[in-house]
Structure formats: structure tokens, C-alpha cells
Design an enzyme around this catalytic site. Structure first.
Site, short mmCIF file in Angstrom:
data_model
loop_
_atom_site.label_atom_id
_atom_site.label_comp_id
_atom_site.label_asym_id
_atom_site.label_seq_id
_atom_site.Cartn_x
_atom_site.Cartn_y
_atom_site.Cartn_z
N TYR A 77 2.06 -2.24 -5.47
CA TYR A 77 1.34 -1.19 -6.07
C TYR A 77 0.18 -1.64 -7.02
O TYR A 77 -0.45 -1.07 -7.73
CB TYR A 77 2.28 -0.19 -7.04
CG TYR A 77 3.31 0.37 -6.35
CD1 TYR A 77 3.45 1.27 -5.41
CD2 TYR A 77 4.60 -0.20 -6.72
CE1 TYR A 77 4.52 1.73 -4.72
CE2 TYR A 77 5.81 0.21 -6.06
CZ TYR A 77 5.76 1.25 -4.98
OH TYR A 77 7.08 1.66 -4.58
N HIS B 196 -1.50 -2.51 5.86
CA HIS B 196 0.03 -2.88 5.96
C HIS B 196 0.34 -3.10 7.44
O HIS B 196 -0.11 -1.99 8.34
CB HIS B 196 0.55 -1.45 5.39
CG HIS B 196 0.30 -1.01 3.99
ND1 HIS B 196 -0.90 -0.55 3.61
CD2 HIS B 196 1.06 -1.80 2.83
CE1 HIS B 196 -0.80 -0.58 2.31
NE2 HIS B 196 0.31 -1.07 1.73
N ASP C 113 0.23 -6.05 3.61
CA ASP C 113 1.39 -6.04 3.00
C ASP C 113 2.63 -5.45 3.65
O ASP C 113 2.52 -4.49 4.60
CB ASP C 113 1.25 -5.31 1.69
CG ASP C 113 0.19 -5.90 0.90
OD1 ASP C 113 -0.29 -7.01 1.17
OD2 ASP C 113 0.00 -5.25 -0.51
N ASP C 114 3.94 -5.45 2.88
CA ASP C 114 4.98 -4.85 3.41
C ASP C 114 5.88 -5.45 4.75
O ASP C 114 6.80 -4.81 4.90
CB ASP C 114 4.79 -3.38 3.29
CG ASP C 114 4.33 -2.69 2.10
OD1 ASP C 114 4.17 -3.46 1.02
OD2 ASP C 114 4.24 -1.57 2.11
N HIS D 117 10.08 -4.48 -3.20
CA HIS D 117 8.79 -3.42 -3.38
C HIS D 117 9.16 -2.74 -4.63
O HIS D 117 8.63 -1.63 -4.90
CB HIS D 117 8.63 -2.49 -2.48
CG HIS D 117 7.29 -2.29 -2.22
ND1 HIS D 117 6.60 -1.38 -2.72
CD2 HIS D 117 6.32 -2.84 -1.47
CE1 HIS D 117 5.20 -1.14 -2.48
NE2 HIS D 117 5.00 -2.27 -1.74
N HIS E 28 5.54 -10.70 -1.81
CA HIS E 28 5.28 -9.23 -2.02
C HIS E 28 6.57 -8.80 -2.66
O HIS E 28 6.87 -7.57 -2.64
CB HIS E 28 4.97 -8.39 -1.00
CG HIS E 28 4.22 -7.07 -1.24
ND1 HIS E 28 3.18 -6.93 -2.33
CD2 HIS E 28 4.30 -5.88 -0.60
CE1 HIS E 28 2.81 -5.43 -2.22
NE2 HIS E 28 3.61 -4.96 -1.45
NI NI Z 1 3.25 -2.98 -0.79
#
Ligand code: NI
Length: 232
Positions: A149, A199, A57-58, A112, A108
């Protein structure tokens, strides 16, 4: 004379039954023929590969995502990336590479945002904007969404027909930040069909991820993208 014929018949019947058993056994893989002509019973049935999925993610991150892609390519391993819209600009080449190298790209959100804290229409906008950015680069709008999250609410009006994907193993990489600790955390919890959360924006995560691939591969796992796990 009659007695002798009966014995012959019985012997023939036993021979036929034996041949049948050997044929069926070899088809089922229970009996193996050795090169020297002898026969052995297999210790166990050949098993299906155990599937497992790594997810990141991210990203994308201009340094660490590239390192990760290099390492995954060497290992011929495919994973799933859930991208943040605001990190895509400037990293288009990495997104293209993910797609070309067989990884799955998911959404995603753009910034965020915590989805249940914002208005449904803003959720829509966040997801749609990121989907469009990805589509502009690879020609496909992601079908999978990982809410930031893991925060999601089925009442959110705008689901855009996306499948939400959570995780079953949290690497805690953002907190542990140490390669060895992250590897230990994941290897300890990994099992068949696990979806592992990581991540690709921290150096320790990328190093750990590659070691996790090597370790779990030795344990008989096959890495797949999440769509392959979610099919059945
Ligand atoms: Ni994230």
C-alpha cells in the site's frame, strides 16, 4: 603588391577558420557529411534515451507471471518484481527465471501486511523472511523494498538497510482490470524516469503491460530496472 599579400593572408585566415568550424561541427554532431560529399547541418543534437521503469507487485503468480516473463523476453525488456513471500513457495522456478533473465527482484513483505499497523518486530520478520526465501533461490537478498500500500513510516525500526521504492504512475490495474483502460491510464501519465506500478496477478495487467512496453518503446523510452533509475 603589398595590398595583394594582405588579401592572400586574409583569404588564408578565413579558410582556416572555416575548416575549424567544419571540424568542430562534425565532432559535435551538428554538421553531417552526406555520402555524395555534400554537407548538412543536423536538425538537432542526438538525445539521451528516456528511461522508464515498470514494476510489478504481489507476485509471483503461477500463470500470469509466466506469461509476462515470456512477453518481456520477446521484447528484450527488463522490469522490477516486488515479491510477496507467501506467493514464492511453489513458484521458485519463476523467481529463478526472473533473476536469470535480468529482472530486478525486490521485497514486498511476506503477507502484504500494512507496515504501520503492525509492530516493528513483525515488520522485520515479514521482510527478513521474504528476503531469505528469495536468497535461497537466487543467492541474493533483495536490496529494494516496496511496502504494501506504499505505507511506510521512517520511524519503523527495522529497515534492514533496504531502499524503499514507491511509484510515480499508478496503473490502477487492480481496479480497471481492462487492458485498454490500463494502457491508456499509463501512457497518458508516463514521462521520463517514471516508476510505473502494476500487478502481475491479473490477466488484464499482463496484456496491458506488454502493450505499454510496445507503445512507450515507440515513443523513445528505454525500460530499465529501478536500481538504474535510482542511481543518480
Ligand atoms: Ni501490493
Amino acid at each position: 603588391m603589398k595590398y595583394w599579400r594582405l588579401q592572400q593572408r586574409a583569404a588564408l585566415l578565413v579558410l582556416i577558420l572555416l575548416l575549424d568550424a567544419v571540424l568542430l561541427g562534425s565532432i559535435a554532431g551538428v554538421i553531417k557529411f552526406r555520402a555524395d560529399g555534400s554537407v548538412e547541418a543536423a536538425a538537432e543534437y542526438p538525445s539521451e534515451p528516456k528511461m522508464i521503469a515498470l514494476t510489478f507487485d504481489d507476485g509471483p503468480h503461477n500463470i500470469y507471471t509466466e506469461k509476462l516473463l515470456d512477453g518481456l523476453k520477446k521484447r528484450n525488456t527488463r522490469v522490477t518484481f516486488f515479491l510477496m513471500g507467501e506467493n514464492i513457495e511453489g513458484n521458485e522456478a519463476l523467481v529463478r527465471r526472473m533473476h536469470e533473465e535480468g529482472h530486478l527482484i525486490g521485497n514486498h513483505s511476506y503477507s502484504h501486511a500494512k507496515m504501520t499497523d503492525i509492530k516493528a518486530e513483525v515488520v522485520c520478520e515479514e521482510i527478513a523472511r521474504t528476503g531469505e526465501l528469495i536468497d535461497n533461490i537466487v543467492g541474493i537478498t533483495p536490496q529494494y523494498l516496496r511496502p504494501p500500500y506504499g505505507d511506510w513510516n521512517d520511524d519503523l525500526e527495522c529497515q534492514l538497510d533496504l531502499t524503499t521504492v514507491f511509484w510515480t504512475v499508478d496503473s490502477l490495474d487492480w481496479k480497471l482490470k481492462n487492458k485498454k483502460k490500463i494502457v491508456r491510464q499509463v501512457v497518458k501519465k508516463a514521462e521520463e524516469d517514471s516508476i510505473i506500478l502494476m500487478h502481475d496477478i491479473f490477466p488484464g495487467s499482463v496484456e496491458a503491460a506488454l502493450e505499454i512496453v510496445d507503445t512507450l518503446h515507440k515513443q523513445g523510452y528505454t525500460f530499465v530496472t529501478v536500481d538504474e533509475l535510482l542511481i543518480d
